[in-house]
Design an enzyme around this catalytic site. Structure first.
Site, PDB file in Angstrom:
ATOM      1  N   PRO A   2       0.226  -1.122   0.183  1.00 50.48           N
ATOM      2  CA  PRO A   2      -0.147   0.136   0.020  1.00 50.48           C
ATOM      3  C   PRO A   2       0.755   1.045  -0.185  1.00 50.48           C
ATOM      4  CG  PRO A   2      -0.475  -1.590   1.873  1.00 50.48           C
ATOM      5  CD  PRO A   2       1.194  -1.821   1.233  1.00 50.48           C
ATOM      6  N   GLU A   3       0.648   2.251  -1.079  1.00 52.22           N
ATOM      7  CA  GLU A   3       0.888   3.682  -1.090  1.00 52.22           C
ATOM      8  C   GLU A   3       0.398   4.510  -0.886  1.00 52.22           C
ATOM      9  OE1 GLU A   3       4.824   3.634  -4.336  1.00 52.22           O
ATOM     10  OE2 GLU A   3       4.648   1.419  -3.996  1.00 52.22           O
ATOM     11  N   LYS A  58       1.578   7.948   3.688  1.00 52.32           N
ATOM     12  CA  LYS A  58       0.402   6.111   3.193  1.00 52.32           C
ATOM     13  C   LYS A  58       0.489   6.049   4.969  1.00 52.32           C
ATOM     14  CE  LYS A  58       5.050   4.996   1.145  1.00 52.32           C
ATOM     15  NZ  LYS A  58       6.414   4.641   1.542  1.00 52.32           N
ATOM     16  N   ARG A 106       3.034  -9.953   7.621  1.00 47.70           N
ATOM     17  CA  ARG A 106       4.230  -9.604   7.843  1.00 47.70           C
ATOM     18  C   ARG A 106       4.499  -9.172   9.095  1.00 47.70           C
ATOM     19  NH1 ARG A 106       6.907  -9.173   2.620  1.00 47.70           N
ATOM     20  NH2 ARG A 106       8.758  -9.429   3.962  1.00 47.70           N
ATOM     21  N   ARG A 143      17.651  19.008  -1.377  1.00 47.81           N
ATOM     22  CA  ARG A 143      18.309  18.118  -1.127  1.00 47.81           C
ATOM     23  C   ARG A 143      19.598  17.713  -2.417  1.00 47.81           C
ATOM     24  NH1 ARG A 143      14.740  15.548   2.491  1.00 47.81           N
ATOM     25  NH2 ARG A 143      15.414  13.731   1.935  1.00 47.81           N
ATOM     26  N   ARG A 252      16.687  -1.036  -2.947  1.00 48.42           N
ATOM     27  CA  ARG A 252      15.444  -1.307  -2.922  1.00 48.42           C
ATOM     28  C   ARG A 252      15.142  -1.713  -4.095  1.00 48.42           C
ATOM     29  NH1 ARG A 252      14.471  -0.496   0.970  1.00 48.42           N
ATOM     30  NH2 ARG A 252      13.308   0.222   2.569  1.00 48.42           N
TER      31      ARG A 252
END
Length: 264
Positions: A2-3, A58, A106, A143, A252
């Site tokens: 789920p995002e 989220k 999980r 950034r 990732r």
DNA sequence: ATCTATTCCTGGCTGC
DNA sequence: TGCAGCCAGGAATAGA
């Protein structure tokens, strides 16, 4: 997993049942889900009314009267209305009009509750769908990290995860290792547009159901059928036909087209 | 301050 | 068929 689009669909499917409802009791079946203190969580929630149910990043966020309850589904969490309990049921919310289950194979999902907004929610960056391109570009300039890592940082922007970062970067033709601060104004604007576009399309399609995701009524999404690079390593890029590559960025799995998305 | 690596957790997949 | 070993990854945490 789920995002932003999936959490948005969960909230939309549950909102009619939750808003205005009173929580009569909460049963916690997994200590982990309650952040280690199930008793105080249940005590806090029992008897409170859900004034509103909305999404922030989220997180599924209930505004209580008074206080807050925030639920994060992490990887495999599901929030289900009136489903049957099973071995993976981690929490049961008894409400006026039915019961809400938190299922999670999980045990990564978490429930927070208290009078104040949880700190992790308070520190979230802006909502991608409410941010202007100029604000987005301004934040990017500050950034240093690689664009993929920056977009995954919830304090930079709230709600993007691995799937939608890969999909947005592909649409914007930006390499996942491109340093965030080096994007030209034009490319930053393009990335902002790609993020808005992919998130909006995903919400309209009911989210991406790759393995576990379903909405509050148990319905799967269909956006996984429209993924252009995520989970498609080795397949042909739908834009140019080159083989989609899979590498690791910030620990990732990262999918991109080496021809369409070049480092600059 | 900023970035990177590790940890949590278990079903599903791979390979022997 | 069986089973060990690895993989997926969001976010908290520890380390550099």
């Amino acid at each position: 997993m789920p995002e932003l689009p999936e959490v948005e669909c969960v909230v939309r499917s549950l909102r009619p049942w939750l808003e205005g409802s009173r929580i009569s009791a909460v049963e916690i079946r997994s200590r982990l889900a309650a952040g280690g203190d199930p008793a105080s969580l249940c005590r806090f929630l029992a008897g409170r009314r859900i004034a509103s149910a909305r999404r922030r990043g989220k997180f599924i966020l209930f505004e209580l009267a008074p206080g807050f309850c925030a639920i994060h589904l992490r990887m495999t969490g599901r929030l289900l209305w009136n489903g049957g309990t099973g071995p993976y049921t981690r929490a049961v919310f008894e409400l006026d009009r039915g019961r809400l289950l938190l299922d999670d194979v999980r045990q990564f999902a978490r429930i927070y509750a208290g009078l104040d907004l949880p700190e992790t929610v308070a520190k979230l960056g802006p909502e991608p769908l409410e941010l202007t391109a100029a604000e987005f570009r301004g934040r990017l300039l500050a950034r240093r990290g690689r664009i993929k890592a920056v977009l995954l940082d919830q304090r930079f922007l709230a709600g993007l995860g691995n799937i939608y970062v890969d999909e947005a970067l592909h649409r914007a033709r930006i390499h996942p290792l491109q340093p965030a601060g080096t994007l030209t104004a034009r490319r930053a604007e393009g990335l902002h547009g790609a993020i808005v576009e992919v998130l909006s399309e995903a919400i309209a399609a009911g989210g991406s159901s790759i393995s576990d995701y379903v909405d509050g009524m148990g319905a799967r999404g269909a956006f996984q059928l429209q993924h252009r690079v995520y989970g498609r390593g080795g397949e042909a890029c739908p834009r140019c036909g080159a083989a989609v590559r899979r590498i690791a960025v910030a620990q990732r799995g990262t999918h991109f087209c080496p021809r369409c998305q070049r480092l600059q």
